[in-house]
Design a protein around this motif. Structure first.
Motif, short mmCIF file in Angstrom:
data_model
loop_
_atom_site.label_atom_id
_atom_site.label_comp_id
_atom_site.label_asym_id
_atom_site.label_seq_id
_atom_site.Cartn_x
_atom_site.Cartn_y
_atom_site.Cartn_z
N UNK A 113 -51.02 -19.73 -52.46
CA UNK A 113 -50.17 -20.74 -51.85
C UNK A 113 -50.96 -22.03 -51.78
N UNK A 114 -50.36 -23.12 -52.24
CA UNK A 114 -51.01 -24.44 -52.21
C UNK A 114 -50.97 -24.95 -50.77
N UNK A 115 -52.15 -25.26 -50.21
CA UNK A 115 -52.21 -25.70 -48.82
C UNK A 115 -52.60 -27.16 -48.68
N UNK A 172 -55.91 -27.45 -53.18
CA UNK A 172 -56.57 -26.34 -52.49
C UNK A 172 -55.54 -25.24 -52.30
N UNK A 173 -55.95 -24.01 -52.62
CA UNK A 173 -55.05 -22.87 -52.50
C UNK A 173 -55.66 -21.81 -51.60
N UNK A 174 -54.80 -20.98 -51.04
CA UNK A 174 -55.24 -19.80 -50.29
C UNK A 174 -54.64 -18.59 -50.97
N UNK A 175 -55.45 -17.53 -51.08
CA UNK A 175 -54.97 -16.30 -51.69
C UNK A 175 -55.79 -15.12 -51.16
N UNK A 176 -55.30 -13.94 -51.44
CA UNK A 176 -55.99 -12.72 -51.04
C UNK A 176 -56.52 -12.04 -52.30
N UNK A 177 -57.82 -11.68 -52.27
CA UNK A 177 -58.43 -11.02 -53.42
C UNK A 177 -57.98 -9.56 -53.49
N UNK A 178 -58.30 -8.91 -54.59
CA UNK A 178 -57.93 -7.50 -54.79
C UNK A 178 -58.54 -6.61 -53.72
N UNK A 179 -59.72 -7.00 -53.19
CA UNK A 179 -60.35 -6.19 -52.14
C UNK A 179 -59.93 -6.62 -50.73
N UNK A 230 -59.37 -12.89 -47.60
CA UNK A 230 -58.57 -14.11 -47.62
C UNK A 230 -59.50 -15.24 -48.06
N UNK A 231 -59.11 -16.00 -49.09
CA UNK A 231 -59.97 -17.02 -49.67
C UNK A 231 -59.24 -18.35 -49.75
N UNK A 232 -59.99 -19.41 -49.55
CA UNK A 232 -59.49 -20.78 -49.71
C UNK A 232 -60.38 -21.42 -50.78
N UNK A 233 -59.78 -21.94 -51.85
CA UNK A 233 -60.57 -22.49 -52.96
C UNK A 233 -59.85 -23.66 -53.60
#
Length: 145
Positions: free
Chosen positions: A49-51, A58-65, A68-71
């Motif tokens: 999701x673009x934040x 900048x986007x936030x997403x959840x990795x396979x493991x 929660x990441x912001x990059x």
């Protein structure tokens, strides 16, 4: 002796400053290439999701493991009609080893322009430093005593 001749940098000092600049551009090129390569070799996809949107989104997403990441989305040549807006849901590719590093929007083809520019700058700089140092050393050797 002219003022300009007296103010000329010493060949060794010029070479060291030039080498530092070349190494800096070389490191930036290597860093950019290695990130692009990591995304290509071991990249994983996630819904993001673009934040925030500025020069880069900048986007936030959840990795396979489950982290929660912001990059930041990697700099690329996305056309104006594909630039994300705050709240957009997009698919990204990230490096599972370093998910907080640049991620790439899957709608946009990989763009290596920045890495190529940094590499070219480092190579041209290395050549220019070598030519300038050799010319300065020759000038000093050929100068009459």
């Amino acid at each position: 002796m002219s003022v300009q001749a007296e103010r000329r940098p010493r060949a060794l000092g010029f070479a060291l400053v030039g080498l530092a600049v070349v190494l800096g551009f070389g490191y930036l090129a290597w860093s950019n290439w290695s990130n692009d390569r990591a995304l290509q070799v071991r990249g994983a996809e996630a819904d993001a999701r673009v934040v925030e949107v500025g020069k880069r989104a900048t986007v936030e997403f959840r990795t396979a493991d489950g982290r929660q990441v912001r990059a930041l989305i990697a700099q690329g040549g996305s056309p104006r009609d594909r630039r994300p807006a705050v709240g957009d849901e997009i698919r990204v590719v990230y490096d599972p080893r370093h998910p907080e590093a640049d991620v790439r929007d899957t709608r946009v083809a990989p763009n290596h322009v920045i890495a190529l520019f940094m590499t070219a700058t480092a190579l041209v700089g290395a050549g220019a430093v070598a030519v300038a140092v050799v010319a300065e050393l020759r000038r000093r050797v050929s100068r009459p005593a």
